[in-house]
Enzyme design. Structure first.
Site, PDB file in Angstrom:
ATOM      1  N   CYS A   6       0.831  -1.209   0.000  1.00 12.11           N
ATOM      2  CA  CYS A   6       0.000   0.000   0.000  1.00 12.11           C
ATOM      3  C   CYS A   6       0.865   1.259   0.000  1.00 12.11           C
ATOM      4  O   CYS A   6       2.057   1.230   0.262  1.00 12.11           O
ATOM      5  CB  CYS A   6      -0.930  -0.017   1.206  1.00 12.11           C
ATOM      6  SG  CYS A   6      -2.368   1.067   0.995  1.00 12.11           S
ATOM      7  N   ASP A 132      -6.749  -3.103  10.707  1.00 13.75           N
ATOM      8  CA  ASP A 132      -5.640  -2.161  10.739  1.00 13.75           C
ATOM      9  C   ASP A 132      -5.526  -1.539  12.120  1.00 13.75           C
ATOM     10  O   ASP A 132      -6.351  -1.769  13.005  1.00 13.75           O
ATOM     11  CB  ASP A 132      -5.844  -1.079   9.668  1.00 13.75           C
ATOM     12  CG  ASP A 132      -4.546  -0.497   9.148  1.00 13.75           C
ATOM     13  OD1 ASP A 132      -3.491  -0.726   9.774  1.00 13.75           O
ATOM     14  OD2 ASP A 132      -4.576   0.194   8.114  1.00 13.75           O
TER      15      ASP A 132
END
Length: 213
Positions: A6, A132
């Site tokens: 990412c 996350d």
């Protein structure tokens, strides 16, 4: 084990991820919290045009309204969407109606055991969940791990794929996979050196993820 790299902010970042053999790359667009790697939809589109087959481009956003999210997905050409902020089911339905091909990944921030119920609720509207870590000013990219035992409970309690993120590195990703048993893993800061994506770290992460048992 599949993996996503990412925070792709440049062609150099993209080359690191592609050369490492990643399965997906994330582009940060529509960002409202702190990040150093945001790009415009036009910048993402230019990079996505150079992607080889079988690497999926993912729009990662903090936005919460469907129209703005639809716009960045269409402009960038991403085929998956990661919603990192809160959003209503009605907004998700609007996105699905406009972009029926899109796979929607919803973030759940694992702060305590309440994340289990949150994930179960979000799973009703998403194609996958990403677990996350967050801080008051960051919705991701913190470099901090969370309690993997909670993440493991979430994997057991939902029927859709679960992606593990938050503080993963080439050194700890195999252990995280063994404990949580996710569908995939996601890394951002864990493959950086001096705040820049590092080719050796990226290759090491993908190799560790792909070979973990």
């Amino acid at each position: 084990m599949k993996c996503k790299i990412c925070g792709t902010g440049s062609f150099a970042d993209l080359k690191c991820a592609v050369d490492a053999g990643t399965d997906a790359v994330g582009f940060l667009m529509g960002i409202t919290h702190v990040t150093q790697d945001a790009v415009s939809p036009e910048e993402a589109a230019a990079m996505i045009k150079t992607l080889p087959p079988f690497i999926e481009p993912v729009a990662v956003t903090h936005l919460q309204d469907a129209r703005s999210i639809i716009s960045i997905v269409q402009q960038s050409g991403c085929t998956a969407l990661q919603i990192q902020n809160t959003i209503t089911p009605e907004e998700i339905c609007m996105i699905r109606k406009s972009l029926p091909y899109l796979r929607i990944i919803k973030a759940v921030h694992v702060m305590d055991m309440s994340a289990v119920q949150t994930a179960q609720r979000e799973a009703a509207y998403a194609d996958a969940i990403i677990l996350d870590t967050r801080t008051p000013d960051r919705l991701g990219g913190t470099g901090l791990t969370h309690d993997w035992s909670i993440s493991a409970k979430i994997v057991e309690s939902v029927e859709i794929p679960v992606i593990l993120a938050g503080g993963l590195t080439p050194e700890n990703v195999a252990s995280a996979i063994r404990q949580v048993r996710p569908y995939a893993v996601d890394v951002h800061t864990g493959v950086k050196k001096n705040d820049v994506r590092d080719a050796l770290k990226t290759k090491a992460f993908v190799r560790a993820a792909h070979t973990a048992v």
